[in-house]
Design a protein around this motif. Sequence first.
Motif, PDB file in Angstrom:
ATOM      1  N   THR A  81      34.669  77.030  52.142  1.00  0.00           N
ATOM      2  CA  THR A  81      35.949  76.653  51.522  1.00  0.00           C
ATOM      3  C   THR A  81      37.191  77.115  52.275  1.00  0.00           C
ATOM      4  OG1 THR A  81      35.924  78.604  50.094  1.00  0.00           O
ATOM      5  CG2 THR A  81      34.988  76.578  49.184  1.00  0.00           C
ATOM      6  N   VAL A  82      37.045  78.020  53.239  1.00  0.00           N
ATOM      7  CA  VAL A  82      38.228  78.542  53.915  1.00  0.00           C
ATOM      8  C   VAL A  82      37.898  78.920  55.355  1.00  0.00           C
ATOM      9  CG1 VAL A  82      37.876  80.966  53.242  1.00  0.00           C
ATOM     10  CG2 VAL A  82      40.195  80.130  53.620  1.00  0.00           C
ATOM     11  N   SER A  83      38.907  78.802  56.209  1.00  0.00           N
ATOM     12  CA  SER A  83      38.808  79.375  57.550  1.00  0.00           C
ATOM     13  C   SER A  83      40.002  80.309  57.717  1.00  0.00           C
ATOM     14  CB  SER A  83      38.775  78.288  58.629  1.00  0.00           C
ATOM     15  OG  SER A  83      39.933  77.504  58.601  1.00  0.00           O
ATOM     16  N   ALA A  84      39.752  81.423  58.360  1.00  0.00           N
ATOM     17  CA  ALA A  84      40.776  82.451  58.535  1.00  0.00           C
ATOM     18  C   ALA A  84      40.910  82.769  60.019  1.00  0.00           C
ATOM     19  CB  ALA A  84      40.386  83.710  57.767  1.00  0.00           C
ATOM     20  N   ARG A  85      42.110  83.130  60.416  1.00  0.00           N
ATOM     21  CA  ARG A  85      42.358  83.556  61.797  1.00  0.00           C
ATOM     22  C   ARG A  85      43.303  84.746  61.736  1.00  0.00           C
ATOM     23  NH1 ARG A  85      41.600  81.528  66.801  1.00  0.00           N
ATOM     24  NH2 ARG A  85      43.223  81.849  68.358  1.00  0.00           N
ATOM     25  N   ASP A  86      42.890  85.833  62.344  1.00  0.00           N
ATOM     26  CA  ASP A  86      43.686  87.057  62.386  1.00  0.00           C
ATOM     27  C   ASP A  86      44.009  87.365  63.846  1.00  0.00           C
ATOM     28  OD1 ASP A  86      42.554  86.952  59.817  1.00  0.00           O
ATOM     29  OD2 ASP A  86      42.663  89.120  59.595  1.00  0.00           O
ATOM     30  N   VAL A  87      45.288  87.461  64.151  1.00  0.00           N
ATOM     31  CA  VAL A  87      45.740  87.782  65.501  1.00  0.00           C
ATOM     32  C   VAL A  87      46.518  89.091  65.418  1.00  0.00           C
ATOM     33  CG1 VAL A  87      47.116  87.060  67.486  1.00  0.00           C
ATOM     34  CG2 VAL A  87      45.871  85.343  66.127  1.00  0.00           C
ATOM     35  N   MET A  88      46.082  90.069  66.214  1.00  0.00           N
ATOM     36  CA  MET A  88      46.738  91.378  66.252  1.00  0.00           C
ATOM     37  C   MET A  88      47.279  91.596  67.653  1.00  0.00           C
ATOM     38  SD  MET A  88      43.805  93.579  64.340  1.00  0.00           S
ATOM     39  CE  MET A  88      43.112  93.055  62.787  1.00  0.00           C
ATOM     40  N   LYS A  89      48.606  91.799  67.755  1.00  0.00           N
ATOM     41  CA  LYS A  89      49.242  92.038  69.050  1.00  0.00           C
ATOM     42  C   LYS A  89      49.766  93.467  69.086  1.00  0.00           C
ATOM     43  CE  LYS A  89      50.384  87.268  69.897  1.00  0.00           C
ATOM     44  NZ  LYS A  89      51.346  86.309  70.393  1.00  0.00           N
ATOM     45  N   PHE A  90      49.557  94.119  70.225  1.00  0.00           N
ATOM     46  CA  PHE A  90      49.863  95.539  70.374  1.00  0.00           C
ATOM     47  C   PHE A  90      50.895  95.751  71.478  1.00  0.00           C
ATOM     48  CE2 PHE A  90      45.525  94.763  69.099  1.00  0.00           C
ATOM     49  CZ  PHE A  90      45.343  95.600  68.020  1.00  0.00           C
ATOM     50  N   GLU A  91      51.944  96.519  71.148  1.00  0.00           N
ATOM     51  CA  GLU A  91      52.960  96.892  72.130  1.00  0.00           C
ATOM     52  C   GLU A  91      53.196  98.391  72.006  1.00  0.00           C
ATOM     53  OE1 GLU A  91      56.695  94.617  72.128  1.00  0.00           O
ATOM     54  OE2 GLU A  91      55.735  93.443  70.535  1.00  0.00           O
ATOM     55  N   PRO A  92      53.221  99.130  73.129  1.00  0.00           N
ATOM     56  CA  PRO A  92      53.560 100.549  73.035  1.00  0.00           C
ATOM     57  C   PRO A  92      54.972 100.712  72.483  1.00  0.00           C
ATOM     58  CG  PRO A  92      52.810  99.973  75.254  1.00  0.00           C
ATOM     59  CD  PRO A  92      52.976  98.700  74.499  1.00  0.00           C
ATOM     60  N   SER A  93      55.144 101.628  71.533  1.00  0.00           N
ATOM     61  CA  SER A  93      56.498 101.896  71.036  1.00  0.00           C
ATOM     62  C   SER A  93      56.942 103.300  71.432  1.00  0.00           C
ATOM     63  CB  SER A  93      56.578 101.713  69.521  1.00  0.00           C
ATOM     64  OG  SER A  93      55.824 102.685  68.872  1.00  0.00           O
ATOM     65  N   SER A  94      55.966 104.136  71.814  1.00  0.00           N
ATOM     66  CA  SER A  94      56.208 105.472  72.349  1.00  0.00           C
ATOM     67  C   SER A  94      54.883 105.895  72.987  1.00  0.00           C
ATOM     68  CB  SER A  94      56.617 106.437  71.228  1.00  0.00           C
ATOM     69  OG  SER A  94      55.490 106.837  70.481  1.00  0.00           O
ATOM     70  N   PRO A  95      54.823 107.051  73.620  1.00  0.00           N
ATOM     71  CA  PRO A  95      53.545 107.465  74.218  1.00  0.00           C
ATOM     72  C   PRO A  95      52.413 107.650  73.189  1.00  0.00           C
ATOM     73  CG  PRO A  95      55.351 108.711  75.179  1.00  0.00           C
ATOM     74  CD  PRO A  95      55.921 107.935  74.026  1.00  0.00           C
ATOM     75  N   THR A  96      52.786 107.856  71.937  1.00  0.00           N
ATOM     76  CA  THR A  96      51.753 108.129  70.922  1.00  0.00           C
ATOM     77  C   THR A  96      51.755 107.122  69.775  1.00  0.00           C
ATOM     78  OG1 THR A  96      53.261 109.600  69.741  1.00  0.00           O
ATOM     79  CG2 THR A  96      51.798 110.607  71.399  1.00  0.00           C
ATOM     80  N   ALA A  97      52.466 106.000  69.946  1.00  0.00           N
ATOM     81  CA  ALA A  97      52.547 105.031  68.848  1.00  0.00           C
ATOM     82  C   ALA A  97      52.557 103.602  69.388  1.00  0.00           C
ATOM     83  CB  ALA A  97      53.793 105.282  68.002  1.00  0.00           C
ATOM     84  N   THR A  98      52.222 102.686  68.480  1.00  0.00           N
ATOM     85  CA  THR A  98      52.083 101.272  68.830  1.00  0.00           C
ATOM     86  C   THR A  98      52.787 100.411  67.794  1.00  0.00           C
ATOM     87  OG1 THR A  98      49.875 101.762  69.714  1.00  0.00           O
ATOM     88  CG2 THR A  98      50.375  99.442  69.259  1.00  0.00           C
ATOM     89  N   ARG A  99      53.481  99.379  68.269  1.00  0.00           N
ATOM     90  CA  ARG A  99      53.985  98.345  67.359  1.00  0.00           C
ATOM     91  C   ARG A  99      52.882  97.299  67.262  1.00  0.00           C
ATOM     92  NH1 ARG A  99      57.813  96.517  64.556  1.00  0.00           N
ATOM     93  NH2 ARG A  99      59.358  98.018  65.250  1.00  0.00           N
ATOM     94  N   LEU A 100      52.387  97.115  66.036  1.00  0.00           N
ATOM     95  CA  LEU A 100      51.349  96.128  65.755  1.00  0.00           C
ATOM     96  C   LEU A 100      51.988  94.938  65.049  1.00  0.00           C
ATOM     97  CD1 LEU A 100      48.448  95.065  65.439  1.00  0.00           C
ATOM     98  CD2 LEU A 100      48.218  96.551  63.445  1.00  0.00           C
ATOM     99  N   THR A 101      51.805  93.766  65.600  1.00  0.00           N
ATOM    100  CA  THR A 101      52.214  92.534  64.931  1.00  0.00           C
ATOM    101  C   THR A 101      50.940  91.829  64.518  1.00  0.00           C
ATOM    102  OG1 THR A 101      54.226  92.387  66.243  1.00  0.00           O
ATOM    103  CG2 THR A 101      53.510  90.384  65.117  1.00  0.00           C
ATOM    104  N   TYR A 102      50.773  91.715  63.210  1.00  0.00           N
ATOM    105  CA  TYR A 102      49.541  91.184  62.622  1.00  0.00           C
ATOM    106  C   TYR A 102      49.867  89.850  61.954  1.00  0.00           C
ATOM    107  CZ  TYR A 102      45.082  91.470  60.014  1.00  0.00           C
ATOM    108  OH  TYR A 102      43.834  91.240  59.507  1.00  0.00           O
ATOM    109  N   THR A 103      49.203  88.809  62.417  1.00  0.00           N
ATOM    110  CA  THR A 103      49.383  87.477  61.845  1.00  0.00           C
ATOM    111  C   THR A 103      48.055  87.019  61.258  1.00  0.00           C
ATOM    112  OG1 THR A 103      51.021  86.983  63.557  1.00  0.00           O
ATOM    113  CG2 THR A 103      50.150  85.111  62.294  1.00  0.00           C
TER     114      THR A 103
END
Length: 143
Positions: A81-103
């Motif tokens: 009944t459903v199809s799903a797609r998850d895209v996770m993009k990673f960008e460094p925001s500092s040496p110890t952290a990441t900006r995650l954009t999750y679609t």
Amino acid sequence: MQRSFIVGVPPDDLVAYLADFGHAEDWDPGTVRCVRTGQGPVRPGATWHNTSRFRGRTTDLVYVLESREPHQLVFAGANKTVSARDVMKFEPSSPTATRLTYTASLRFKGLARVAEPFLRSEFEELADKVAERLPIAAEAHHG
């Protein structure tokens, strides 16, 4: 639905954590159970059996890791009944952290497509909860 947020984990470690979709039990409030169906390294082609609960009903999907790159993961899930797609993009925001954009994208099949517009606000609410829980789970796993 798309959310972008900071996770206090370096990119390589965050990619490694999220590449194992079994961890969705920790950060996705809709996931009841998520179990790897194969063995070996987590790489494209790896699959998981995911049981989710939404609006009081459970549904099972098979998810596959379609792509694993240093700055992006792509998962696809499907059932009748459903199809799903998850895209996770990673960008460094500092040496110890990441900006995650999750679609996360959902496409309903057949008659279920009629309900899609009515469920959007509930999916948006679920996306907000993922944005709250995922950094906590990833940081706890990393720390």
